[in-house]
Motif scaffolding. Structure first.
Motif, mmCIF file in Angstrom:
data_model
loop_
_atom_site.group_PDB
_atom_site.id
_atom_site.type_symbol
_atom_site.label_atom_id
_atom_site.label_comp_id
_atom_site.label_asym_id
_atom_site.label_seq_id
_atom_site.Cartn_x
_atom_site.Cartn_y
_atom_site.Cartn_z
ATOM 1 N N LEU A 298 8.776 86.901 11.602
ATOM 2 C CA LEU A 298 9.285 87.606 12.797
ATOM 3 C C LEU A 298 9.849 86.640 13.943
ATOM 4 O O LEU A 298 10.604 85.876 13.785
ATOM 5 C CB LEU A 298 7.998 88.465 13.507
ATOM 6 N N GLY A 299 9.004 86.531 15.221
ATOM 7 C CA GLY A 299 9.742 85.690 16.163
ATOM 8 C C GLY A 299 9.580 84.132 15.726
ATOM 9 O O GLY A 299 10.147 83.698 16.485
ATOM 10 N N GLN A 300 8.594 83.956 15.310
ATOM 11 C CA GLN A 300 8.668 82.438 14.907
ATOM 12 C C GLN A 300 9.603 81.680 13.974
ATOM 13 O O GLN A 300 9.734 80.661 13.692
ATOM 14 C CB GLN A 300 6.978 82.040 14.427
ATOM 15 N N ARG A 301 10.226 82.776 13.257
ATOM 16 C CA ARG A 301 11.621 82.508 12.392
ATOM 17 C C ARG A 301 12.618 81.760 13.542
ATOM 18 O O ARG A 301 13.630 80.965 13.209
ATOM 19 C CB ARG A 301 12.032 83.448 11.475
ATOM 20 N N ARG A 302 12.690 82.206 14.866
ATOM 21 C CA ARG A 302 13.765 82.015 15.853
ATOM 22 C C ARG A 302 12.989 81.720 17.321
ATOM 23 O O ARG A 302 12.868 82.552 18.123
ATOM 24 C CB ARG A 302 14.738 82.868 16.148
ATOM 25 N N PRO A 303 12.011 80.620 17.190
ATOM 26 C CA PRO A 303 11.295 80.388 18.331
ATOM 27 C C PRO A 303 11.906 80.342 19.692
ATOM 28 O O PRO A 303 11.584 80.437 20.496
ATOM 29 C CB PRO A 303 10.506 79.197 18.021
ATOM 30 N N GLU A 304 13.263 79.898 19.701
ATOM 31 C CA GLU A 304 14.167 79.754 20.942
ATOM 32 C C GLU A 304 14.270 80.924 21.307
ATOM 33 O O GLU A 304 15.003 80.992 22.526
ATOM 34 C CB GLU A 304 15.289 78.933 20.517
ATOM 35 N N GLN A 305 14.289 82.149 20.660
ATOM 36 C CA GLN A 305 14.793 83.537 21.258
ATOM 37 C C GLN A 305 13.578 84.242 21.611
ATOM 38 O O GLN A 305 12.812 85.273 20.949
ATOM 39 C CB GLN A 305 15.319 84.295 19.985
ATOM 40 N N THR A 306 13.073 84.002 22.908
ATOM 41 C CA THR A 306 12.077 84.661 23.427
ATOM 42 C C THR A 306 12.370 85.962 24.126
ATOM 43 O O THR A 306 13.573 86.078 24.361
ATOM 44 C CB THR A 306 11.261 83.785 24.601
ATOM 45 N N ASN A 307 11.388 86.696 24.362
ATOM 46 C CA ASN A 307 11.716 88.141 25.005
ATOM 47 C C ASN A 307 10.914 88.379 26.255
ATOM 48 O O ASN A 307 10.467 89.804 26.248
ATOM 49 C CB ASN A 307 11.251 89.036 23.684
ATOM 50 N N GLY A 308 11.031 87.456 27.111
ATOM 51 C CA GLY A 308 10.477 87.946 28.366
ATOM 52 C C GLY A 308 8.737 88.011 28.420
ATOM 53 O O GLY A 308 7.967 87.253 27.637
ATOM 54 N N VAL A 309 8.469 88.629 29.471
ATOM 55 C CA VAL A 309 6.846 88.700 30.128
ATOM 56 C C VAL A 309 6.559 90.043 29.373
ATOM 57 O O VAL A 309 7.080 91.213 30.086
ATOM 58 C CB VAL A 309 6.784 88.416 31.261
#
Length: 573
Positions: free
Chosen positions: A154-165
């Motif tokens: 999931l999100g750790q495959r693209r760590p630079e693509q964060t999704n806010g707070v």
């Protein structure tokens, strides 16, 4: 706006969100290996604070410190978080090393063009400590093995693509839920997190802050207390980009749609008050389908204790508590089972009705059901028999009681015929889709053959337990936890999305957990492949507190020399 009841009396809402937004930028720059190190620090902090956590949790729930029921606080508290953190850090290590997340996992086919990933047992210690238990995560229909592998992480495959707070509105009943939800938002969804505690859990505020100190110091996590007005202010703050909650359907709708006339108008117009993504885990009315068979007297007693546990664990204040037992009207042993169930409900250890409003909810149920039985053990324990699944007005099928009230409904048939109508009734008549339980004798399993697995596939629930309470699925870190997919904000039922899921799998549909029909040594004598004694989560387990404490220590530091003490305690249970 200034928070009225925060952890820090002078903390301004805008400053809080600003700090977490700054933390998000730092999270972008954090490689996965560094993120894993932070997670391990949290794991170690849970271990260091576990005893104090359990002491405070027991006070909140008004438990005698010497009661075996304190074992519930060990197992559903620090043990669950430590186990999850261990499993998640393993996934992060694989991602950081460029390895396949699912390398070494058994992937097989499941009915309806689904795939099944075996998540229990995962290693030798699982095979020893949960011998005879098995769990799979099923994908949604049509997902290929290539898609399954490509999505894991999931999100750790693209760590630079964060999704806010993210705002997490914490649960007030099971105390591992808030920290587990924080970790899922941070790692699966790649968001920094503010956790607003349920007021019930306020005494644990400093414990939770100590656990998350490595992340709080980096502005990745903040934890505050406060009432509904604090949660509402945060949910509607422009700097909060998403909301996740664990709680009731009514609370969810209040956050999304507002209350009273405001909510009715917003729903009619299809314009939610909340203007950002919302995920949730909301409980429901959970069925226990008892498939008729030829059972011994010991089988009847054990499975009656099993059902009683599903209702009475945590005083009945569980989103996954069994609420409606579905029996065959044609089962020759139906009355014997009901007699054993009454006795199990009565004989289970007494405990206070600790969760706010329990006494009122129980009295409301009794007022609606003049034939309700006060079975004894505690004043609140109630059995409702003779419920009619064809009665569209029956509140027991639509209202989550969140207390020690158990209903029984009967349907005709035996074997596959009964199982099919019971599955249809659970799907069509009961509110919510979080978990469903099936209890079935091993001989009946053989007779049913592929029909049992087909029935599991037909059940529209997020976790299904066969001879294992679905609450066990909550404790399996690599399993998914949440409602069956497909709910909407307008009709949310048991919620939207999943949590836990330490493999960070995408496109999941459900978890299926199976367990032994009998405890050891009867299981061995009858040819079942299990040496597990009475599980420590049973409310009748006499050494649950000791076993829970030992299991928690073992989860933090797995080692062979710790096993003899765990086995000795478990066998005395």
């Amino acid at each position: 706006m200034r928070l009225t009841e925060p952890a820090h009396p002078h903390l301004d809402l805008a400053i809080l969100v600003q700090r977490l937004a700054a933390g998000e930028k730092a999270w972008v720059a954090s490689p996965v290996a560094e993120r894993r190190d932070l997670l391990i620090q949290v794991l170690e902090a849970v271990d260091a604070n576990a005893a104090e956590w359990v002491r405070i949790a027991s006070q909140i729930k008004q438990l005698d410190p010497a009661s075996p029921l304190v074992g519930e606080e060990w197992i559903s508290g620090p043990y669950a978080v430590i186990g999850y953190a261990h499993a998640l850090q393993d996934t992060l290590k694989r991602v950081a090393d460029g390895a396949e997340v699912l390398a070494g996992y058994n992937i097989s086919s499941a009915p309806g063009d689904r795939l099944a990933v075996q998540v229990l047992p995962h290693h030798t210690f699982d095979k020893l400590l949960l011998n005879g238990f098995h769990a799979e995560v099923w994908t949604r229909p049509g997902i290929t093995e290539e898609q399954l592998h490509n999505g894991a992480g999931l999100g750790q495959r693209r760590p630079e693509q964060t999704n806010g707070v993210a705002l997490v509105l914490g649960a007030g009943n099971i105390f591992s839920i808030p920290p587990l939800d924080v970790l899922y938002q941070l790692y699966a969804e790649n968001r920094t997190v503010v956790l607003k505690l349920n007021p019930t859990t306020d005494p644990l505020l400093e414990i939770f802050r100590a656990i998350f100190k490595p992340m709080i110091d980096r502005n990745l996590v903040e934890i505050i207390s406060g009432g509904a007005e604090v949660g509402s202010a945060l949910a509607n703050h422009s700097g909060i980009t998403s909301v996740h909650m664990t709680g009731s359907e009514a609370t969810h709708d209040a956050v999304v749609w507002g209350v009273a006339k405001e909510a009715a108008a917003a729903k009619a117009a299809g314009t939610p008050k909340l203007d950002k993504p919302m995920t949730s885990e909301l409980g429901g009315v959970c069925p226990v389908i008892v498939v008729p068979g030829e059972w011994s007297a010991a089988d009847l007693r054990f499975q009656a204790e099993h059902v009683a546990t599903q209702r009475l664990h945590n005083g009945g204040s569980n989103c996954i508590a069994g609420q409606i037992v579905i029996l065959s009207a044609d089962w020759a042993q139906k009355d014997d089972f009901l007699a054993a169930l009454r006795q199990a409900l009565k004989a289970a250890p007494a405990r206070p009705a600790w969760y706010p409003g329990c006494d009122v909810r129980v009295q409301t149920v009794r007022d609606l059901h003049p034939t309700a039985e006060a079975v004894g053990g505690t004043p609140e324990r109630t059995l409702l028999t003779g419920l009619d699944l064809a009665d569209a007005r029956e509140s027991a099928f639509s209202t989550e009681y969140f207390g020690p009230v158990l209903g029984v409904a009967e349907l005709p048939g035996t074997g596959a015929e009964f199982l099919d109508v019971a599955v249809a009734a659970a799907n069509d008549r009961l509110r919510g889709t979080l978990g469903a339980n099936i209890i079935v004798h091993p001989r009946t399993i053989k007779t049913l053959g592929s029909r049992l697995r087909a029935a599991i596939a037909d059940l529209r629930y997020g976790t299904i337990g066969v001879n294992a309470w679905t609450g066990v699925g909550f404790l399996i870190p690599r399993a998914t936890w949440g409602a069956y997919p497909g709910h909407t904000l307008e009709d949310v039922q048991s919620g939207i999305g999943v949590v836990h899921n330490a493999l960070l799998l995408d496109n999941t549909e459900r978890t299926v957990v199976t367990g032994p029909f009998r405890p050891s040594p009867r299981s061995v004598l009858h040819g079942e492949k299990s040496i597990s004694p009475k599980p420590p989560w049973f409310v009748t387990n006499r050494t649950a507190a000791t076993t829970g404490r030992l299991l928690t220590g073992f989860a933090a530091r797995p080692r062979w020399r710790a096993l003899p003490a765990i086995f000795a305690s478990a066998l005395r249970g």
